[in-house]
Design an enzyme around this catalytic site. Sequence first.
Site, mmCIF file in Angstrom:
data_model
loop_
_atom_site.group_PDB
_atom_site.id
_atom_site.type_symbol
_atom_site.label_atom_id
_atom_site.label_comp_id
_atom_site.label_asym_id
_atom_site.label_seq_id
_atom_site.Cartn_x
_atom_site.Cartn_y
_atom_site.Cartn_z
ATOM 1 N N ASP A 168 -8.497 -3.135 14.466
ATOM 2 C CA ASP A 168 -8.420 -4.585 14.354
ATOM 3 C C ASP A 168 -6.973 -5.022 14.143
ATOM 4 O OD1 ASP A 168 -9.173 -7.404 13.403
ATOM 5 O OD2 ASP A 168 -11.129 -6.532 13.744
ATOM 6 N N HIS B 239 -8.020 -11.512 10.379
ATOM 7 C CA HIS B 239 -9.245 -11.003 11.003
ATOM 8 C C HIS B 239 -9.584 -9.584 10.550
ATOM 9 C CE1 HIS B 239 -11.678 -9.564 14.492
ATOM 10 N NE2 HIS B 239 -12.046 -10.824 14.608
ATOM 11 N N SER C 55 -17.530 -10.977 15.754
ATOM 12 C CA SER C 55 -16.598 -10.134 14.982
ATOM 13 C C SER C 55 -17.079 -9.952 13.551
ATOM 14 C CB SER C 55 -15.214 -10.784 14.906
ATOM 15 O OG SER C 55 -14.522 -10.659 16.106
#
Length: 773
Positions: free
Chosen positions: A149, A215, A552
């Site tokens: 990620d 994220h 996600s």
Amino acid sequence: MNALITFIFSLSFFSAVSLLTETGAAAAEKDGVYIVYMGAAASRKGSLKDDHAQLLSSLLKRKTNALVHNYKHGFSGFAAVLSAEEAHSIAERPGVVSVFPDSVLELHTTRSWDFLKYQTSVVIDSNPNSNSSSTTSDHDSGAIIGVLDTGIWPESESFNDKDMGPIPPGWKGTCAQAQDFNTSNCNRKIIGARSYEADDSSVIKYHSPRDMIGHGTHVASTAAGSEVQGVSYYGLAEGTAKGGSPGSRLAIYRVCSSHNGCRGSSILAAFDDAIADGVEVLSLSLGAPSFLKPELTNDPIAIGAFHAVQHNITVVCSAGNDGPTRGSVVNAAPWILTVAASTIDRDFESNVVLGEDKVIIKGEGINLANIQKSPVYPIIYAKSANKTGVDEDESRSCNPDSMDQEIIKGKIVVCDQDGPYSPTEKKDVVKNLGGIGVVLIDDESRAVASTFGTFPATVISSKDGAKVLSYINSTKNPAATILPTTSPTEYKPAPTITYFSSRGPSTIPKNILKPDIAAPGVNILAAWLGNDTAEAPEGKDPPQYNVISGTSMACPHVSGIAATVKSRNSKWGPSAIRSAIMTTATQTNNLKAPITTDKGAAATPYDFGAGEVSTTGPLEPGLVYETTTIDYLNFLCYYGYNISTIQIITNTIPDGFTCPEESSIDLISNINYPSIAISNFNEKAGRKVNRTLTNVSKDDKTVYTVSIDAPAGLDVQVVPDKLQFTNNGQKSSYQVSFSSTNPLKKDVFGFITWSNGKYKVRSPFAVSSKSGN
Ligand SMILES: *[C@@H]1O[C@H](CO)[C@@H](O)[C@H](O)[C@H]1NC(C)=O
Ligand SMILES: *[C@@H]1O[C@H](CO)[C@@H](O)[C@H](O)[C@H]1NC(C)=O
Ligand SMILES: *[C@@H]1O[C@H](CO)[C@@H](O)[C@H](O)[C@H]1NC(C)=O
Ligand SMILES: *[C@@H]1O[C@H](CO)[C@@H](O)[C@H](O)[C@H]1NC(C)=O
Ligand SMILES: *[C@@H]1O[C@H](CO)[C@@H](O)[C@H](O)[C@H]1NC(C)=O
Ligand SMILES: *[C@@H]1O[C@H](CO)[C@@H](O)[C@H](O)[C@H]1NC(C)=O
Ligand SMILES: *[C@@H]1O[C@H](CO)[C@@H](O)[C@H](O)[C@H]1NC(C)=O
Ligand SMILES: *[C@@H]1O[C@H](CO)[C@@H](O)[C@H](O)[C@H]1NC(C)=O
Ligand SMILES: *[C@@H]1O[C@H](CO)[C@@H](O)[C@H](O)[C@H]1NC(C)=O
């Protein structure tokens, strides 16, 4: 197979903020970074390794600085700067499976809502109602979860290593010493941290595992965050935060950056290292945009995941945010566990109060505003606020430069949600014109809370929008207010499958039902960067926990559960873990009714695969469908690869394996997958598929009987209808026959459940008549 198919790879985050401009197919023919994929890392004869070494040394003789990454642990190949000509020529060499450009392009999307930033991402979240210390999973030692990620913010409290035992002795990974990142940032929770940047010489490099986006930190804490009490988003959604598998360890592989996107070459390098490092679960909240449909041998995630699964690593990926378009699911290779997104039972409510009667209209949105709670503010429909020379069709959506400041000033403005601007962009337009607040009419954004900072703003449904507009119309001096946000739980119905979650059927490959499972992916609270001042509402400190949405966010929920299953059943391979997760999924919501989409239609397996993931069921599934290496090899045969290509791809080909004489895409339905998909169904011929179950229970209830739920018009028979298991690890097979007297007019769904009175082992099926559907 076209070795030069353009491959676009990005985290939806990047597409939404539009940092990059579309360069399209042209990139494929230019000089640039190409990925040369050469199959398994070592063959029994060693010849592949030789091919790899030869090819590399001859390349480096000509171009000393060409090499970007060398893949040699989990599989063989490299990424290098090549001309298109060189790429073509290398593709012809022995031992080379495919050569494809390492592009990072912009996703061209019409939808630019803020939550889409977080394309493929999800969580564990805070839960005010849980007595967390009483859940047994807390005491599990957990497994090692690798997260590919945007990196990690290691200082977050969610990554504390209190009560964690020593790092597992088999761990071979490393913790990078890098810019803004010290080896001491790793601990017994974050046990590895690496960073990858592909170099196409044109962009800024930040070579560090440190997350600059948020994220990766969010996703990692969702999968395996430690328990942290008193977590909230500025007081909202307060509770105890913890990951799906708080006992698990995290290995961080930073493959995405705001400058470079998520490069295929970096993703492959991370897979290569993760396989050698000893991770047990890999979590990928990213993927190609759905329109690309890359070939399996040109898809970095499909390639990396294949080799990871060969090394007993469970690979969990998000399905994408391109729903509800049919066929939009990505990361759909049969060795991947593909995750759709659902809502949870917590809402972020910011209600509108209208007029003297104080009529309350339910709104969704996160704002930390504090204006008067009685409806004292004038309210106006943006349509009637168009500035001179601008059509009211522009202003009704609160587009920039469409409204008259004199009219807007001091008012609450009602906007339609047509057009290209996101809820927060519209909020900014109204705020900058001196408005007091904004009410957006939008059915889609109504389902996903937008974050509006300290400005009074909320989103209402079109049905409620009509009520508000008619109120405005009905009185001379319409007045309203917007109440501060609250976060009530037990919202019903939940879960629902959210509209943005990418949908089946899968087109690559056909005859595997995708997505596999759904998990929470809407309004998820999890850890964030420590210093994200840009995300901080006016006058507030940066959020330490943030609320975002996307598949996600759904993916790491399942990664956490997979890690818990693995830690309880160390001998189980990836397919047994996947089967346990799928066959124990639930299909009812908190109204005890079938789970629906957020539009209210009954959810089908194209929406949620086997259903909503259960956190306890997968620990004791009773029986599992094991998908063996032979199944995957047969899949590659049926898919159209010849035995020489398959031999290069995998070094685990058992002696004597050959592709079955009859190879057809239709036979893919026959690989031992926990669900069944049949395309190209012909009512005259019918179709038969086989499945094999393996006993994994300690129970001595030995007899399982089948029950079938078949859709109208389709006849489904299972033979035999009883299976008896008398040994540990024993396998038993059955055959399912599908037939019908009339052609199917649309895709139909049903399920087959084996039960021994204690365990229910459920498999959904989908049957479609036209090929390509
Ligand atoms: C949590 O535990 C306390 C004390 O054991 C109990 O009173 C309470 O009802 C429990 N709450 C839930 C949601 O189970
Ligand atoms: C890394 O270590 C150096 C030296 O101890 C220190 O100055 C720096 O702040 C540390 N960086 C981080 C990100 O912890
Ligand atoms: C994968 O796990 C199975 C079952 O535990 C084991 O037999 C096999 O050797 C493992 N394979 C690899 C590559 O570790
Ligand atoms: C607002 O739009 C309407 C419809 O196009 C138009 O008739 C009107 O003149 C516009 N108002 C102004 C102030 O331009
Ligand atoms: C408001 O009233 C006008 C005139 O009566 C009518 O044309 C219009 O459709 C109404 N608008 C709404 C949203 O009710
Ligand atoms: C946050 O911290 C990182 C790492 O120390 C730094 O590079 C970045 O500039 C900081 N961002 C802000 C907005 O302060
Ligand atoms: C197998 O397929 C590859 C790629 O399409 C092709 O280059 C090769 O010649 C084929 N081999 C055989 C034995 O047919
Ligand atoms: C499926 O099972 C049936 C009955 O056991 C068997 O006759 C048939 O050969 C099997 N088919 C395949 C493709 O394995
Ligand atoms: C199933 O396998 C378990 C061990 O995995 C064994 O204890 C149990 O007896 C088996 N069940 C039957 C019915 O044989």
